[in-house]
Design an enzyme around this catalytic site. Structure first.
Site, mmCIF file in Angstrom:
data_model
loop_
_atom_site.group_PDB
_atom_site.id
_atom_site.type_symbol
_atom_site.label_atom_id
_atom_site.label_comp_id
_atom_site.label_asym_id
_atom_site.label_seq_id
_atom_site.Cartn_x
_atom_site.Cartn_y
_atom_site.Cartn_z
ATOM 1 N N THR A 85 0.870 -1.181 0.000
ATOM 2 C CA THR A 85 0.000 0.000 0.000
ATOM 3 C C THR A 85 0.907 1.230 0.000
ATOM 4 O O THR A 85 1.032 1.918 1.004
ATOM 5 C CB THR A 85 -0.926 0.022 1.237
ATOM 6 O OG1 THR A 85 -0.132 -0.171 2.419
ATOM 7 C CG2 THR A 85 -1.965 -1.071 1.175
ATOM 8 N N LEU A 148 6.048 -7.011 11.598
ATOM 9 C CA LEU A 148 7.429 -7.462 11.411
ATOM 10 C C LEU A 148 8.367 -6.312 11.059
ATOM 11 O O LEU A 148 7.981 -5.338 10.424
ATOM 12 C CB LEU A 148 7.510 -8.560 10.340
ATOM 13 C CG LEU A 148 7.209 -8.240 8.875
ATOM 14 C CD1 LEU A 148 8.383 -7.591 8.169
ATOM 15 C CD2 LEU A 148 6.840 -9.519 8.156
ATOM 16 N N ASN A 209 3.133 2.408 14.239
ATOM 17 C CA ASN A 209 4.193 3.012 13.421
ATOM 18 C C ASN A 209 4.302 4.515 13.662
ATOM 19 O O ASN A 209 5.390 5.082 13.629
ATOM 20 C CB ASN A 209 3.975 2.694 11.938
ATOM 21 C CG ASN A 209 4.548 1.335 11.567
ATOM 22 O OD1 ASN A 209 5.103 0.633 12.416
ATOM 23 N ND2 ASN A 209 4.426 0.949 10.303
ATOM 24 N N LEU A 251 15.255 5.354 20.478
ATOM 25 C CA LEU A 251 15.699 6.709 20.856
ATOM 26 C C LEU A 251 17.100 6.958 20.304
ATOM 27 O O LEU A 251 17.882 7.672 20.920
ATOM 28 C CB LEU A 251 15.699 6.876 22.377
ATOM 29 C CG LEU A 251 14.358 7.181 23.048
ATOM 30 C CD1 LEU A 251 14.556 7.440 24.539
ATOM 31 C CD2 LEU A 251 13.654 8.396 22.407
ATOM 32 N N GLY A 258 13.616 5.890 7.670
ATOM 33 C CA GLY A 258 13.218 5.734 6.268
ATOM 34 C C GLY A 258 12.535 4.399 6.126
ATOM 35 O O GLY A 258 11.992 3.863 7.088
ATOM 36 N N CYS A 261 7.830 1.724 5.270
ATOM 37 C CA CYS A 261 6.681 1.720 6.187
ATOM 38 C C CYS A 261 6.491 3.033 6.938
ATOM 39 O O CYS A 261 5.520 3.743 6.707
ATOM 40 C CB CYS A 261 6.829 0.577 7.181
ATOM 41 S SG CYS A 261 6.970 -1.013 6.345
ATOM 42 N N LYS A 324 18.284 0.758 6.678
ATOM 43 C CA LYS A 324 18.770 0.268 7.965
ATOM 44 C C LYS A 324 19.628 -0.963 7.714
ATOM 45 O O LYS A 324 19.565 -1.535 6.613
ATOM 46 C CB LYS A 324 17.617 -0.026 8.915
ATOM 47 C CG LYS A 324 16.765 -1.219 8.549
ATOM 48 C CD LYS A 324 15.733 -1.430 9.638
ATOM 49 C CE LYS A 324 15.147 -2.812 9.621
ATOM 50 N NZ LYS A 324 14.143 -3.002 10.669
HETATM 51 C C1 UGA Z 1 8.729 -0.752 10.928
HETATM 52 C C2 UGA Z 1 8.194 -1.116 12.328
HETATM 53 O O1 UGA Z 1 9.267 -1.082 13.269
HETATM 54 C C3 UGA Z 1 7.580 -2.521 12.301
HETATM 55 O O2 UGA Z 1 7.036 -2.842 13.575
HETATM 56 C C4 UGA Z 1 6.471 -2.543 11.244
HETATM 57 O O3 UGA Z 1 5.876 -3.815 11.144
HETATM 58 C C5 UGA Z 1 7.072 -2.174 9.898
HETATM 59 O O4 UGA Z 1 7.662 -0.864 9.978
HETATM 60 C C6 UGA Z 1 5.967 -2.189 8.893
HETATM 61 O O5 UGA Z 1 5.059 -1.353 8.987
HETATM 62 O O6 UGA Z 1 5.922 -3.113 8.066
HETATM 63 P P1 UGA Z 1 10.942 -1.363 9.564
HETATM 64 O O7 UGA Z 1 10.440 -0.442 8.489
HETATM 65 O O8 UGA Z 1 11.494 -2.693 9.190
HETATM 66 O O9 UGA Z 1 9.764 -1.661 10.622
HETATM 67 O O10 UGA Z 1 12.100 -0.570 10.302
HETATM 68 P P2 UGA Z 1 12.408 -0.021 11.769
HETATM 69 O O11 UGA Z 1 13.265 -0.986 12.476
HETATM 70 O O12 UGA Z 1 11.174 0.420 12.428
HETATM 71 O O13 UGA Z 1 13.292 1.243 11.403
HETATM 72 C C7 UGA Z 1 12.735 2.310 10.645
HETATM 73 C C8 UGA Z 1 13.725 3.415 10.457
HETATM 74 O O14 UGA Z 1 13.926 4.103 11.675
HETATM 75 C C9 UGA Z 1 15.116 2.986 9.977
HETATM 76 O O15 UGA Z 1 15.528 3.874 8.954
HETATM 77 C C10 UGA Z 1 15.959 3.123 11.212
HETATM 78 O O16 UGA Z 1 17.303 3.388 10.896
HETATM 79 C C11 UGA Z 1 15.296 4.298 11.897
HETATM 80 N N1 UGA Z 1 15.533 4.362 13.357
HETATM 81 C C12 UGA Z 1 15.105 3.349 14.154
HETATM 82 C C13 UGA Z 1 16.162 5.451 13.905
HETATM 83 O O17 UGA Z 1 16.548 6.396 13.191
HETATM 84 N N2 UGA Z 1 16.356 5.503 15.257
HETATM 85 C C14 UGA Z 1 15.949 4.520 16.069
HETATM 86 O O18 UGA Z 1 16.154 4.640 17.295
HETATM 87 C C15 UGA Z 1 15.310 3.406 15.515
#
Ligand code: UGA
Length: 433
Positions: A85, A148, A209, A251, A258, A261, A324
């Site tokens: 989506t 996930l 999210n 944090l 990015g 999601c 990431k």
């Molecule tokens: C995210 C959510 O964490 C999942 O629970 C959800 O299921 C998923 O989206 C989705 O909607 O499908 P994801 O996109 O795999 O998962 O990535 P995250 O681990 O959430 O990280 C997202 C972004 O935030 C990355 O770019 C990461 O580098 C950044 N981030 C994360 C930070 O800048 N600081 C942090 O402390 C944590």
């Protein structure tokens, strides 16, 4: 159980393979022939630790197959809708084209009593609308959002931290029993399960999210304040994170969030709230988005300032392209964005990433990509760490200094040890520390 998974992208391919590993018979359906051919041959179309193993095991067991023909899903008792989506091209809302078309093409193949289970992230109200299409066939609809994380997708699918079932009131017990059977292994290990209505289930996902995105932007806002006061945002996060009500996870200040999601989900939620006449309730999400996007430019500005404003022709090693680590996903990647912005200013950018180069190359052939970290570092006048891959986090400051032309490092993820890098002769700059 006999299951089908419609949509074999990130969510669907992992779901199909994981459900097979739990003992179900699964057919994965997708309109993309190349993707289906790859998956059928046991090849994963993207990088995800642990997926190749369960995919090949599933295919070898004869209980996992893939097809482009929706008729092959007809046998299933439960059909998962796992299509994308994405953000609409003409606005901030979600593009529901794939959800609508997959449900439409599934309708003629539904057995009476079958359960269609939405997993895709959708604007609240979508499930109720789709139920009106599904119910006349004698099948029913439930919404079961997925939480996930990329990089942990297999584990998160097999051992989720919670299960959410959005079901119709009339068939609550029946649909709950079916989903409990699908997730029998998680249920038996005590995974919390919330059985609720469609709207709550849909909202749980976007609320989760949005909260995570807000948490990251909150700490990045603190980083902005830290930058003008000489405070250290990492220590600040450690200190407030000790309060269990706040918690230290998510944090980490830096170049921001990015991926496929968080960015699109907060925009779609804000757009949906506007449609519902409640735009003001989530107006803060616009600021969350703005703070996040500012961090990318902030990092670019720091690099440019280190060259006294003249970055043209200067060689910059950008370490990271994926949004990431442990992912080759470059959707809305801050890392790739920083590389593109620096390149746009005329810098001689050389990017490295352990997994994401093929994807980045397809989208940005104008960038220069290095096969190894050493190749990226060679002659660099600035090193910018933008994705916290383990191999970058563990770089030895002294050995790295010997490889570059000018020991100036920008830690876009605050993962390097400033003291160690400074001691090795580097000019170290983090984000808000
Ligand atoms: C995210 C959510 O964490 C999942 O629970 C959800 O299921 C998923 O989206 C989705 O909607 O499908 P994801 O996109 O795999 O998962 O990535 P995250 O681990 O959430 O990280 C997202 C972004 O935030 C990355 O770019 C990461 O580098 C950044 N981030 C994360 C930070 O800048 N600081 C942090 O402390 C944590």
């Amino acid at each position: 159980m006999k299951l089908s998974v419609i949509g074999c992208g990130y969510l669907g391919a992992v779901h199909a393979a994981a459900m097979t590993s739990l003992g179900h018979d699964v057919v994965g359906i997708d309109v993309d022939e190349a993707k289906i051919a790859k998956l059928s041959a046991g090849e994963t179309p993207f990088f995800e630790p642990g997926l190749p193993e369960i995919l090949s095991a599933g295919i070898a067991s004869g209980r996992l197959s893939f097809s482009t023909d929706m008729a092959d899903a007809a046998d299933a008792d439960v059909h998962f809708i796992a299509v994308g989506t994405p953000q609409r091209r003409d606005g901030a809302g979600a593009d529901l084209r794939f959800v609508d078309s997959s449900v439409q093409s599934l309708l003629p193949h539904l057995k009476p009593g079958a359960l269609v289970v939405g997993k895709s992230t959708v604007p609240v109200g979508t499930a109720a609308r789709l139920a009106e299409l599904v119910n006349p066939t004698g099948a029913r609809l439930a919404w079961n959002p997925e939480f996930l994380r990329e990089g942990f997708a297999v584990k998160d699918t097999i051992e989720p931290d919670r299960l959410v079932y959005g079901v119709a009131t009339e068939s609550k017990d029946q649909d709950t029993a079916i989903l409990d059977e699908v997730y029998a292994s998680a249920i038996s290990s005590g995974t919390p399960r919330i059985v609720t209505d469609y709207a709550t289930a849909e909202l749980v996902k976007v609320a989760a999210n949005s909260f995570l995105a807000t948490k990251i932007s909150f700490i990045n806002a603190m980083a902005e304040i830290a930058e003008v006061t000489g405070a250290d945002v990492t220590q600040l996060a450690d200190a407030i994170g000790h309060d269990a009500r706040i918690g230290r996870r998510f944090l980490n200040a830096g170049v921001g969030f990015g991926g496929g999601c968080l960015p699109k989900d907060i925009r779609a939620f804000a757009a949906r709230a506007e449609e519902l006449g409640r735009g003001e309730s989530v107006a803060f999400l616009k600021q969350v988005d703005e703070i996040n996007l500012r961090r990318r430019q902030r990092l670019v500005d720091l690099v440019v300032d280190s060259f006294d404003g003249r970055v043209f022709g200067r060689r910059v090693a950008v370490l990271g392209l994926a949004f990431k680590p442990d992912s080759d996903d470059i959707r809305d990647s801050p890392a790739l964005d920083v590389a593109v912005r620096l390149k746009g200013l005329g810098a001689e950018v050389v990017s490295h990433d352990p997994e994401a180069i093929p994807n980045a190359l397809r989208l940005h052939p104008q960038l220069t990509y290095a096969d190894s970290v050493d190749q990226a570092l060679e002659g660099a006048e600035a090193v910018v760490v933008v994705t916290e891959w383990k191999q970058y986090r563990e770089l030895d400051a002294a050995a790295t200094a010997a490889k570059v032309a000018r020991p100036v490092v920008f830690d876009g993820r605050n993962v390097l040890h400033p003291g160690a890098w400074r001691a090795a002769g580097w000019t170290y700059t983090g984000m808000g520390r």
